[in-house]
Design a protein around this motif. Structure first.
Motif, PDB file in Angstrom:
ATOM      1  N   PRO A 114       0.715  -1.160  -0.026  1.00  0.00           N
ATOM      2  CA  PRO A 114       0.063   0.012   0.054  1.00  0.00           C
ATOM      3  C   PRO A 114       0.923   1.152  -0.100  1.00  0.00           C
ATOM      4  N   ALA A 115       0.475   2.271  -0.760  1.00  0.00           N
ATOM      5  CA  ALA A 115       1.377   3.559  -1.055  1.00  0.00           C
ATOM      6  C   ALA A 115       1.127   4.274   0.123  1.00  0.00           C
ATOM      7  N   TYR A 116       0.154   4.064   0.881  1.00  0.00           N
ATOM      8  CA  TYR A 116      -0.306   4.889   2.324  1.00  0.00           C
ATOM      9  C   TYR A 116       0.682   4.551   3.485  1.00  0.00           C
ATOM     10  N   LEU A 117       1.597   3.475   3.175  1.00  0.00           N
ATOM     11  CA  LEU A 117       2.235   3.115   4.507  1.00  0.00           C
ATOM     12  C   LEU A 117       3.509   4.069   4.290  1.00  0.00           C
ATOM     13  N   PRO A 118       3.779   4.442   5.449  1.00  0.00           N
ATOM     14  CA  PRO A 118       5.314   5.269   5.871  1.00  0.00           C
ATOM     15  C   PRO A 118       6.382   4.499   5.016  1.00  0.00           C
ATOM     16  N   GLY A 178       0.082   7.618   5.180  1.00  0.00           N
ATOM     17  CA  GLY A 178       0.592   8.810   4.475  1.00  0.00           C
ATOM     18  C   GLY A 178       1.672   9.562   4.915  1.00  0.00           C
ATOM     19  N   ASN A 179       2.007   9.319   6.324  1.00  0.00           N
ATOM     20  CA  ASN A 179       3.076  10.227   6.803  1.00  0.00           C
ATOM     21  C   ASN A 179       4.649   9.315   7.024  1.00  0.00           C
ATOM     22  N   ASN A 180       5.440   9.871   6.236  1.00  0.00           N
ATOM     23  CA  ASN A 180       6.779   8.994   6.124  1.00  0.00           C
ATOM     24  C   ASN A 180       7.581   9.298   7.399  1.00  0.00           C
ATOM     25  N   HIS A 181       6.913  10.323   8.270  1.00  0.00           N
ATOM     26  CA  HIS A 181       7.808  10.780   9.515  1.00  0.00           C
ATOM     27  C   HIS A 181       7.069  10.486  10.855  1.00  0.00           C
ATOM     28  N   SER A 182       6.000   9.457  10.501  1.00  0.00           N
ATOM     29  CA  SER A 182       5.007   9.190  11.542  1.00  0.00           C
ATOM     30  C   SER A 182       5.756   8.457  12.766  1.00  0.00           C
ATOM     31  N   SER A 183       5.224   8.859  13.926  1.00  0.00           N
ATOM     32  CA  SER A 183       5.602   8.286  15.333  1.00  0.00           C
ATOM     33  C   SER A 183       5.017   6.751  15.086  1.00  0.00           C
TER      34      SER A 183
END
Length: 204
Positions: free
Chosen positions: A7-11, A75-80
């Motif tokens: 899935p493209a939405y994964l960090p 959708g957040n590559n910098h997700s906590s």
């Protein structure tokens, strides 16, 4: 895994992990179908098919008895990294809390933990790292120190990893685990063990 199946939405950190090991079997065939079995020995990385997306959060990992889960932001590559393990001991907490500001850091700790617990030969050892050094002829090397995992950030790091002579050593909450796939170093059966309580856990 082929990238078009992730899935493209994964960090980014999770996409990279699934691309490298998303269907990695360990030969046991007793885990979830189409899951990366090498990451299901202590805690469980979900297969891509099992990922749970709810609004802007993705549940991607759970404890081996499903006592807690971990989430990241879609959708957040910098997700906590968020975890609800604290619900097991803290009645004042509701839901998932941030346990790590870096998904890469979290995944390094998780992956190394799973490698140790997935080793063919697994031991626990009492004492300190300096005492464990007596088991080896070569110096123990640092691999990954002060790893944060599912505990609240203010509680500090819980994992450190070392290696020597094809043996991976994990310090977890002050307890040492030694894992290897090859023949055990000669010192594992020698007189040095009289001063170290080495206990075998498994031999798959």
């Amino acid at each position: 895994m082929p990238e078009d199946e992730i899935p493209a939405y994964l960090p980014e950190a999770l996409r990279e992990l699934y691309a490298f090991a998303g269907r990695w079997k360990d030969g046991s065939d007793d885990h979830l179908e189409n899951s990366p079995e090498i990451f299901q020995h202590q805690d469980c990385l979900y297969s891509v098919e099992r990922l749970k997306k709810d609004k802007n959060r993705i549940t991607f990992l759970e404890e081996n008895q499903a006592n807690w889960t971990c989430q990241v932001e879609a959708g957040n590559n910098h997700s906590s990294v968020y975890c609800d393990a604290c619900l097991l001991w803290d009645d004042n907490v509701e839901g998932h809390i941030i346990v790590n500001d870096s998904l890469y850091h979290f995944l390094k700790t998780f992956c190394l933990q799973e490698v140790v617990f997935g080793c063919k030969h697994l031991y626990t050892v009492e004492g300190k790292i300096d005492n464990i050094q007596k088991l080896f002829d070569k110096p123990i090397e640092e691999v990954w120190l002060n790893g944060y995992y599912i505990s609240p950030k203010e509680d500090g790091p819980t994992h450190s990893f070392y290696c020597c002579e094809d043996v991976l050593v994990m310090e977890l909450h002050g307890e040492y685990w030694l894992g290897h796939h090859c023949d055990a170093p000669a010192a594992f059966n020698g007189d040095v063990l009289s001063s170290i309580a080495l206990r075998k856990i498994t031999s798959n």
